[in-house]
Design a protein around this motif. Sequence first.
Motif: not given
Lengths: 286, 286
Positions: B229-230, B233-236
């Motif tokens: 999720d973190e 999904d947030k590309n990091c």
Amino acid sequence: MADSCASPTAPPSIGGGSLLIAWQLKDKNVLIVGGGEVASQRIESVLTADAHITLLAPAKGVHARTKELIDTYPSRITYHDRRFSGPAEIHKMDMVLTALDDVNRSREICEMCRKNKVPVNAADIPELCDFYFGAQIRDGPLQIMISTNGNGPRMAALMKKKINSALSGKEGGAIERVGVLRSQLKERAPGVGGALGRKRMKWMSEVCNIWEMDELMQLDDAFITKLLDEGWDKNCVPTLDQLKGRTTRKTSRHTQSSDSSQWLLAMGSFALGAVCTTLILLSRKR
Amino acid sequence: MADSCASPTAPPSIGGGSLLIAWQLKDKNVLIVGGGEVASQRIESVLTADAHITLLAPAKGVHARTKELIDTYPSRITYHDRRFSGPAEIHKMDMVLTALDDVNRSREICEMCRKNKVPVNAADIPELCDFYFGAQIRDGPLQIMISTNGNGPRMAALMKKKINSALSGKEGGAIERVGVLRSQLKERAPGVGGALGRKRMKWMSEVCNIWEMDELMQLDDAFITKLLDEGWDKNCVPTLDQLKGRTTRKTSRHTQSSDSSQWLLAMGSFALGAVCTTLILLSRKR
């Protein structure tokens, strides 16, 4: 004692892995289908084992590293600028490796191999493989393979790095010298098995336990003769220093460097303590 | 640049080794001939790979460990209290291992296997073997094999000890958790190859590079979901501490203990310097 929660008849589970083995390919025939980057890695692995390689790949898809290997090892690699043509290709082969983008073609080749009992690996299609490759470390006669059993090449690469950093780079040389010592001992005390075989094995074990890796590396032919004369013949295991005629063992480089940094730290702190106290006492004097 | 002393046409030598592979034996048939101590080691290796074993050995020569394995894994090992009887024994076999004192019998069995293209290993007779065994390390999905290419089992055992001491025992668990993360990422972002495949591979690599082994081990199902999720999904790639809501990373135990001993040494030396200087200055005062 059995775990009271476990069923009394369930055997301890030791499965879920592979059989890790060192396959012998000296002068055997290996067919590699495909010429990309993965194929170049396969070629290098197979060259390690002294096989003859037949490589099938249209020239336009041949990777730079594959091309370099073809040019460097012309007596080991027979290259054909064409695709895989059919079952006749595998008849004289002892092993087949595919490294193709075409999954269906790989599947066909694997089925032909299975029918002909030729061991086969299809890159990236684990369910078609008789065997997998893993991360490898090579240092002369020493070879190490790391398999994560399909849990990702990245972790295998990390493990390789970790293991490599635990090795001094001297292990291969030491193993090679121990191999020479072992064969010269067998010449001096020949025969298979029995009490002599056990005595040889015990003596070799003691040498390997008592001597450090970097000491074993120093076993040149003269030292080997001396070790057999002074050790095996006299039923003991002298240290390298004893063979060299010295009585003390030298401290290893690692310990020396660690000692000297500790020594520097202690000296620096001592001086700092002295300077501070002098300054305090001097300032109180005024 | 080529070495000026070497012949310009001689390729760099990379041979002299074996092809280290992870052979797949799940539900395959393996014949083991002989029941002594070596046979018991073979049985354990083959059980690791989930094979079905047929064991041929007269009861009087069966080692205690072999007997224990027969009793523990009755669904995996079919034991026959008799000698090898002839070619019919190997027809349905996918692999044959002999562990016999009788070299001639081993040789006959190996020849039958070769004629029938069944991979075979004869203990202690390297020239008859299609493959060798080596020292092995197992930690869940992680398997490591150490081969000295015939330069003695003692050095392989020493290398095994060296490598084992470089491992924390957490690697297998970490690899298993990364395998779960990898398959859950594939569920979230499905598809084979292409740009998405490369992005997935790059993100997985970064996680493995940034996270320590003991952090990867903590990836339970809840953390995996949070990391996807973190992170994905947030590309990091967040650190474990960031996922846990902490901002600082804890220092590892090894560094702490090393730091504190250095600190003690420095303090002690400082105090000693202070005391010595005080004594010197006081004695000069009188």
